[in-house]
Design a protein around this motif. Structure first.
Motif, PDB file in Angstrom:
ATOM      1  N   GLY A  55      -1.124 -25.341  -5.319  1.00 59.14           N
ATOM      2  CA  GLY A  55       0.263 -25.419  -4.883  1.00 59.14           C
ATOM      3  C   GLY A  55       0.752 -24.227  -4.087  1.00 59.14           C
ATOM      4  N   GLU A  56      -0.132 -23.265  -3.807  1.00 55.27           N
ATOM      5  CA  GLU A  56       0.275 -22.065  -3.070  1.00 55.27           C
ATOM      6  C   GLU A  56      -0.359 -22.062  -1.684  1.00 55.27           C
ATOM      7  N   PRO A  57       0.429 -21.784  -0.668  1.00 53.88           N
ATOM      8  CA  PRO A  57      -0.147 -21.721   0.681  1.00 53.88           C
ATOM      9  C   PRO A  57      -1.022 -20.477   0.831  1.00 53.88           C
ATOM     10  N   ALA A  58      -2.012 -20.564   1.700  1.00 53.07           N
ATOM     11  CA  ALA A  58      -2.869 -19.411   1.978  1.00 53.07           C
ATOM     12  C   ALA A  58      -2.064 -18.361   2.740  1.00 53.07           C
ATOM     13  N   ILE A  59      -2.386 -17.097   2.537  1.00 58.43           N
ATOM     14  CA  ILE A  59      -1.687 -15.991   3.189  1.00 58.43           C
ATOM     15  C   ILE A  59      -2.601 -15.418   4.274  1.00 58.43           C
ATOM     16  N   THR A  60      -2.079 -15.285   5.489  1.00 54.22           N
ATOM     17  CA  THR A  60      -2.855 -14.724   6.591  1.00 54.22           C
ATOM     18  C   THR A  60      -2.180 -13.442   7.059  1.00 54.22           C
ATOM     19  N   VAL A  61      -2.922 -12.344   7.049  1.00 51.90           N
ATOM     20  CA  VAL A  61      -2.422 -11.055   7.529  1.00 51.90           C
ATOM     21  C   VAL A  61      -3.096 -10.791   8.861  1.00 51.90           C
ATOM     22  N   GLN A  62      -2.298 -10.571   9.908  1.00 50.25           N
ATOM     23  CA  GLN A  62      -2.885 -10.394  11.230  1.00 50.25           C
ATOM     24  C   GLN A  62      -2.949  -8.943  11.672  1.00 50.25           C
ATOM     25  N   ASN A  63      -1.998  -8.127  11.298  1.00 46.65           N
ATOM     26  CA  ASN A  63      -1.979  -6.726  11.730  1.00 46.65           C
ATOM     27  C   ASN A  63      -1.983  -5.819  10.510  1.00 46.65           C
ATOM     28  N   VAL A  64      -2.927  -4.891  10.487  1.00 49.73           N
ATOM     29  CA  VAL A  64      -3.042  -3.957   9.376  1.00 49.73           C
ATOM     30  C   VAL A  64      -3.166  -2.556   9.961  1.00 49.73           C
ATOM     31  N   SER A  65      -2.457  -1.610   9.364  1.00 48.93           N
ATOM     32  CA  SER A  65      -2.556  -0.227   9.786  1.00 48.93           C
ATOM     33  C   SER A  65      -3.082   0.589   8.613  1.00 48.93           C
ATOM     34  N   VAL A  66      -4.137   1.355   8.823  1.00 51.83           N
ATOM     35  CA  VAL A  66      -4.722   2.185   7.772  1.00 51.83           C
ATOM     36  C   VAL A  66      -4.511   3.639   8.159  1.00 51.83           C
ATOM     37  N   GLY A  69      -6.983   8.739   4.875  1.00 54.56           N
ATOM     38  CA  GLY A  69      -7.237   8.661   3.441  1.00 54.56           C
ATOM     39  C   GLY A  69      -7.153   7.243   2.889  1.00 54.56           C
ATOM     40  N   GLY A  70      -6.762   6.286   3.733  1.00 58.36           N
ATOM     41  CA  GLY A  70      -6.661   4.894   3.281  1.00 58.36           C
ATOM     42  C   GLY A  70      -8.003   4.206   3.321  1.00 58.36           C
ATOM     43  N   LYS A  71      -8.059   3.038   2.695  1.00 60.75           N
ATOM     44  CA  LYS A  71      -9.292   2.261   2.676  1.00 60.75           C
ATOM     45  C   LYS A  71      -9.006   0.886   3.260  1.00 60.75           C
ATOM     46  N   ALA A  72     -10.004   0.311   3.933  1.00 66.10           N
ATOM     47  CA  ALA A  72      -9.839  -1.005   4.541  1.00 66.10           C
ATOM     48  C   ALA A  72     -11.121  -1.808   4.369  1.00 66.10           C
ATOM     49  N   ILE A  73     -10.969  -3.119   4.340  1.00 67.11           N
ATOM     50  CA  ILE A  73     -12.114  -4.031   4.303  1.00 67.11           C
ATOM     51  C   ILE A  73     -12.313  -4.549   5.717  1.00 67.11           C
ATOM     52  N   VAL A  74     -13.547  -4.485   6.220  1.00 69.96           N
ATOM     53  CA  VAL A  74     -13.844  -5.015   7.542  1.00 69.96           C
ATOM     54  C   VAL A  74     -14.544  -6.351   7.345  1.00 69.96           C
ATOM     55  N   GLY A  75     -13.926  -7.425   7.801  1.00 72.05           N
ATOM     56  CA  GLY A  75     -14.501  -8.751   7.648  1.00 72.05           C
ATOM     57  C   GLY A  75     -13.423  -9.757   7.317  1.00 72.05           C
ATOM     58  N   ASN A  76     -13.817 -10.991   7.095  1.00 71.43           N
ATOM     59  CA  ASN A  76     -12.867 -12.054   6.765  1.00 71.43           C
ATOM     60  C   ASN A  76     -12.548 -12.019   5.284  1.00 71.43           C
ATOM     61  N   VAL A  77     -11.265 -12.024   4.952  1.00 69.31           N
ATOM     62  CA  VAL A  77     -10.819 -12.019   3.559  1.00 69.31           C
ATOM     63  C   VAL A  77      -9.884 -13.194   3.366  1.00 69.31           C
ATOM     64  N   THR A  78     -10.131 -13.983   2.316  1.00 69.10           N
ATOM     65  CA  THR A  78      -9.278 -15.118   1.985  1.00 69.10           C
ATOM     66  C   THR A  78      -8.701 -14.877   0.608  1.00 69.10           C
ATOM     67  N   GLN A  79      -7.396 -15.070   0.455  1.00 71.66           N
ATOM     68  CA  GLN A  79      -6.764 -14.847  -0.835  1.00 71.66           C
ATOM     69  C   GLN A  79      -5.954 -16.069  -1.218  1.00 71.66           C
ATOM     70  N   HIS A  80      -6.207 -16.585  -2.388  1.00 72.90           N
ATOM     71  CA  HIS A  80      -5.433 -17.671  -2.968  1.00 72.90           C
ATOM     72  C   HIS A  80      -5.049 -17.238  -4.375  1.00 72.90           C
ATOM     73  N   ALA A  81      -3.777 -17.321  -4.686  1.00 73.52           N
ATOM     74  CA  ALA A  81      -3.258 -16.949  -6.009  1.00 73.52           C
ATOM     75  C   ALA A  81      -3.736 -15.547  -6.348  1.00 73.52           C
ATOM     76  N   SER A  82      -4.516 -15.397  -7.432  1.00 75.90           N
ATOM     77  CA  SER A  82      -4.948 -14.058  -7.837  1.00 75.90           C
ATOM     78  C   SER A  82      -6.421 -13.819  -7.536  1.00 75.90           C
ATOM     79  N   VAL A  83      -7.027 -14.656  -6.704  1.00 77.35           N
ATOM     80  CA  VAL A  83      -8.443 -14.530  -6.389  1.00 77.35           C
ATOM     81  C   VAL A  83      -8.591 -14.030  -4.957  1.00 77.35           C
TER      82      VAL A  83
END
Length: 121
Positions: A55-66, A69-83
């Motif tokens: 029942g929850e729509p997928a969330i798409t993040v298009q712009n990220v600023s790191v 000292g920050g950390k970032a994931i390089v690659g495709n990430v899909t998030q649904h609910a708490s997964v």
């Protein structure tokens, strides 16, 4: 899922009868049945998608600023609910020259922002 298959098969049969109808009454009957089945299939597909997404729509993040000292994931990430699922495939290759170019540009932008902040108004 089996219901969706059944509705699809019946819709295809109605489409066949509609295409081969010899009189107006049979065209009307097949057309009405096809319309109802097509709406039913669409409703079933929507319900299946809601079920798969909990029942929850997928969330798409298009712009990220790191920042530094920050950390970032390089690659495709899909998030649904708490997964959170990360694509473990190889990231797009970046040459050292391109990475240095990006670092130099980021450093120049950072220096430019610092200079503007320190400048008297």
């Amino acid at each position: 899922m089996a219901q969706m298959v059944s509705v699809h098969v019946m819709a295809m049969r109605c489409a066949y009868h509609l295409a081969n109808a010899e009189d107006i009454a049979r065209q009307d009957s097949a057309g009405r049945a096809l319309g109802r089945l097509a709406r039913t299939f669409a409703a079933q597909l929507e319900a299946l998608n809601r079920h798969r997404n909990h029942g929850e729509p997928a969330i798409t993040v298009q712009n990220v600023s790191v920042q530094d000292g920050g950390k970032a994931i390089v690659g495709n990430v899909t998030q649904h609910a708490s997964v959170i699922v990360s694509d473990n495939g190889p990231a797009p290759a970046m040459t050292d020259a391109r990475m240095r170019s990006m670092s130099d540009r980021d450093a120049q932008e950072h220096d430019s922002l610092d200079a503007r902040r320190r400048a008297p108004a």
